[in-house]
Scaffold this motif. Sequence first.
Motif, short mmCIF file in Angstrom:
data_model
loop_
_atom_site.label_atom_id
_atom_site.label_comp_id
_atom_site.label_asym_id
_atom_site.label_seq_id
_atom_site.Cartn_x
_atom_site.Cartn_y
_atom_site.Cartn_z
N VAL A 197 -3.13 -4.04 6.67
CA VAL A 197 -1.73 -3.62 6.53
C VAL A 197 -0.93 -4.02 7.76
N GLU B 245 2.29 -6.51 7.92
CA GLU B 245 3.59 -6.07 8.42
C GLU B 245 4.04 -6.93 9.61
N PRO C 140 -2.31 -0.93 -1.22
CA PRO C 140 -0.90 -0.59 -1.51
C PRO C 140 -0.60 0.89 -1.27
N ALA D 147 1.72 3.34 0.35
CA ALA D 147 3.06 3.37 0.92
C ALA D 147 3.11 4.18 2.21
N TRP E 262 1.61 2.13 5.05
CA TRP E 262 2.53 1.07 5.46
C TRP E 262 3.66 1.64 6.32
N LEU F 165 4.35 0.80 10.43
CA LEU F 165 5.47 -0.13 10.62
C LEU F 165 6.00 -0.15 12.05
N SER G 105 -3.93 -11.10 6.76
CA SER G 105 -3.95 -9.87 5.96
C SER G 105 -4.56 -10.09 4.58
#
Length: 556
Positions: A91, A95, A230, A232, A235, A239, A285
């Motif tokens: 991840v 990013e 995936p 959220a 992530w 970030l 990634s």
Amino acid sequence: MDNKTSHWRADLMAGAVVAVLLIPQSLAYAMLAGLPPQVGLYASLLPLLAYAALGSSPVLGLGPVAVLALMIAQALGGLPAGVSAEAGALVLAAEVGGVLGLAALLRLDALASLLSVPALRGFENGATLMIAAGQLPVLLGSAATGFTLPDLLRSAPHGGLNPLSAAWGGVAIVLLLLSRRAGSKLLARLAPLLLLVTAMLLSAFTPASGGVAQVGALPSLAVPLGLPPPDAALWLQLLPSAALVALMAFVSSLAVSESLAQRRGEKLLPAAELRGLAAANVVASLTGGMPVAGSFSRSILLHEAGSHSRWSLVFVAGFMFLAMLMLAGPLAHLPKPVLAATIVVAVLGGFTLGHYGEAWRYARAEGLLMAAVTAAVLLWSIGAALAIGVVGSVALLIQRTARPHVARIGRVPGTQHFRNVERFAVECRPEVVGLRIDESLVFTNARGLVDVVLAHVREHRRGVGEPQRVLMLMAPVNHIDVSGLVALQELRGALAAEGLRLEFSEVKGPVLDRLKAIGWLEHYDVSLYLSHHEGMQAGEHALRPSLADHDAPGQL
């Protein structure tokens, strides 16, 4: 043999040499980041091909790097329960690639200027020391952990000590240092790989490794293709760290590639570097890797080995693929203290105290910034250190430009040259105050212009005589923004209140074009001279400017 063939051979040789260094580094830096060793190998394969396709430097040694590994370790330190470090690394790499790709799309390659050289050096030196300190527990067989010195020291009394691990690590460090002092570049480059192979053999076929931590069995080294998880929430959590890693990856990589491009007489494209780094991290990634950037040691090696094109990176990836096929079994027996030793020797080889003294002697504020960033890495956190570096760099810039440097100038006797009255023996005319603005007039310094000029006028009155006009040499002024324009209008009014005319000399073409576009010179009755000498010799009532005086845009 034609040039094309010789270039291919040089690229092939450079690829082989760098792969020898990259194999142990990729394993070590993955471990430093808290990831399984194979992740470093994955990050050293297909990401290199992505950069080779989109980047611009023929000598940027891309792959896992020590400073980024420390940042990755901190970013992955607080993952939610049930989320593996490998998943977090995927991840994070995605990013980082996304942030760099967005920056490339928006043409934000100027982001590299957010970190000044003192801030960057302070960060790298601090990270170097922290990396070396963080490997001491591994070298000594201790369970102590921590990403800062206080954390490491707090856990040290409870970590224990394994004398056998210390022996493995100590002997490895001594051998690596001796290889560097042997005077043979080839031996110094091959030493880490030879050491790892020897350690694996000793550990596998002798009982000497009893109780010493080993890498352990690895899964199949087939590259795992797939999307990052995936999740959220994951992530979103990673970030901010990804943004910091992306900034550091781009700044450090650009610093390396630009310095080597200047040495080689080549042109570097910062926008292409952004695209290449973005693509490399996205590919990392998707192939089980970790965030990657340019390495100074590997880039220098590519340069010295004669790399002519980015094909050398393709060859590095090819040799790395062969290494993956051959190392899957033996790596299980590799003692971790030996791997830690290669990290310590590699990172400390680039550490120097000289930068601090040089910065302190030249500009104390920048020397303090360098030391503050280093201390923040060691005592606080990576994120805090980067924030201090960015904010400090911007603050020093604002401080330097908050008050425009305006020098009172006079004519060097017998010449048409004008110099600072405080530095040279010059002649001044009583009716004219000659001034030189030494920087662009922008919002950061515009407010101080009137006070600085009026102070020089008062000094001229005390030492030379009663002036009738102020002639400003504008040659150093590259840009005037709206704030600067308003400041000039206020200056013109302040001088008029004292019975003085404002005049300009040697205005650069682009600046003059903007002033003419709005009729500023005519509206405020500001005289304009092609040279400062001409302006000093002119009578009290100079000719008003006209388009005929400077009819070629950008001619000055």
